[in-house]
Design an enzyme around this catalytic site. Structure first.
Site, PDB file in Angstrom:
ATOM      1  N   TYR A   1     -15.287  -1.503   7.691  1.00  0.00           N
ATOM      2  CA  TYR A   1     -13.848  -1.299   7.855  1.00  0.00           C
ATOM      3  C   TYR A   1     -13.417  -1.683   9.267  1.00  0.00           C
ATOM      4  O   TYR A   1     -12.443  -2.425   9.462  1.00  0.00           O
ATOM      5  CB  TYR A   1     -13.519   0.162   7.568  1.00  0.00           C
ATOM      6  CG  TYR A   1     -12.062   0.522   7.681  1.00  0.00           C
ATOM      7  CD1 TYR A   1     -11.133   0.040   6.763  1.00  0.00           C
ATOM      8  CD2 TYR A   1     -11.606   1.379   8.678  1.00  0.00           C
ATOM      9  CE1 TYR A   1      -9.797   0.383   6.843  1.00  0.00           C
ATOM     10  CE2 TYR A   1     -10.277   1.733   8.773  1.00  0.00           C
ATOM     11  CZ  TYR A   1      -9.372   1.230   7.852  1.00  0.00           C
ATOM     12  OH  TYR A   1      -8.044   1.579   7.944  1.00  0.00           O
TER      13      TYR A   1
ATOM     14  N   GLY B   1       0.784  -1.231   0.000  1.00  0.00           N
ATOM     15  CA  GLY B   1       0.000   0.000   0.000  1.00  0.00           C
ATOM     16  C   GLY B   1       0.814   1.277   0.000  1.00  0.00           C
ATOM     17  O   GLY B   1       0.443   2.249   0.668  1.00  0.00           O
TER      18      GLY B   1
END
Length: 253
Positions: A163, A10
Site C-alpha cells: 500500500y 470511492g
C-alpha cells in the site's frame, strides 16, 4: 457563477472520507459524480449495505447539489467509459478527487508480487488512467480552473508495504504532473490526512494513537473534508504540486 462539477471516487460509506468530502462540497456549491465499489467495501473493507448510496444521494440533493453515481471498479480499465457516463449525466468535470484505494496489509514475510500487482492495478494504473482521461476531457471542454487531488498515505509501517509503495508513486508524480498540467489551469496535490477515524479504528488502537496527536484526538473525516473544500475552491488554486500533511501535526509518520 457556474457550479463546479467534481468527480469523487470511492464514496461507499457514510463514515468515510469520501462521503465527508462530498457533503462538504455539496454544501459549498459543487455538483457531484460519485463512484463506489461495494464488492470491496461491503465484504473486505468496512462498508455499508448497497442501499447506502441512494440514501446518501438524497442527502446531498437536499443540500442543493446535482448528483449522479455508479459502481465502478478502478481495476477495470474503463476510464473513458466512466468519463463518458459522467458527461452524459452532468457534464465535463473540472475537479477530480482520487479517494478510492486498495489496501492489503503485507509485510516482509508475507509480501508477494501478486499482492503488489493488485495494489498497482487500483492505486496506480486505475487512478492515473482516470486522471489522464480527466485531463483530456477537461482540455477539450475548455475549462480553465481545475483541480486534481490524490489521497495518499506513507510512514514506516512495516506491515503495509504494498500500500505504501503504491501511494508513494502518486506522491512522486504530483509535482511533475502539476508542472505538466499547470498550463491548463489545473492544480495538483497529494493529500495525506494521517490516521483518520473513519470506522476502522478500534478503542485499543485509538488509545495508542491519541498521544501522537498534539491536540489530543484522532483526525476525523470532517477534518479532511474542510481542507479539501478549500483546495477545490477558487482560493485553493495557488496550492499546487504539494505533498500535504494535513493531519493535525501527527508525530507518528
Amino acid at each position: 457563477m457556474t457550479r463546479p462539477l467534481t468527480l469523487i471516487t470511492g464514496v461507499s460509506r457514510g463514515q468515510g472520507i469520501g462521503a465527508a468530502i462530498a457533503r462538504q462540497l455539496a454544501a459549498a456549491g459543487h455538483d457531484l459524480y460519485l463512484t463506489h465499489w461495494s464488492p470491496f467495501d461491503g465484504t473486505e473493507g468496512v462498508g455499508e449495505d448497497q442501499a447506502f448510496i441512494e440514501r446518501f444521494v438524497d442527502e446531498l440533493e437536499r443540500l442543493g447539489a446535482r448528483v449522479a453515481h455508479e459502481a465502478y471498479d478502478l481495476a477495470s480499465g474503463d476510464e473513458a467509459g466512466l468519463l463518458d457516463r459522467v458527461e452524459r449525466a452532468l457534464g465535463v468535470p473540472s475537479r477530480l478527487i482520487n479517494n478510492a484505494t486498495y489496501e492489503r496489509h503485507v509485510s516482509v514475510d508475507t509480501f508477494t508480487t501478486e499482492t503488489l500487482r493488485r495494489h498497482y492495478q487500483v492505486n496506480n494504473e486505475g487512478t492515473l488512467g482516470l486522471t489522464f482521461e480527466f485531463v483530456e476531457r477537461y482540455r477539450r471542454a475548455g475549462h480553465t480552473d481545475g483541480r486534481i487531488l490524490f489521497l495518499v498515505s506513507g510512514g514506516a509501517d512495516a506491515s503495509n508495504l504494498a500500500y505504501i509503495a503504491s501511494k508513494g508513486a502518486l506522491i512522486a508524480i504530483t509535482p511533475a504532473l502539476a508542472n505538466g498540467v499547470g498550463q491548463y489551469g489545473i492544480s495538483v496535490n497529494a493529500f495525506d490526512p494521517g490516521p483518520t477515524d473513519s470506522g476502522w479504528i478500534d478503542a485499543a488502537f485509538r488509545d495508542e494513537l491519541v498521544p501522537l496527536f498534539p491536540h489530543g484526538r484522532v483526525g476525523t473525516p470532517e477534518d479532511t473534508a474542510r481542507y479539501v473544500s478549500f483546495l477545490m475552491g477558487r482560493d485553493g488554486m495557488w496550492v499546487n504540486g504539494q505533498h500535504l500533511h494535513v493531519d493535525g501535526g501527527f508525530i507518528g509518520r
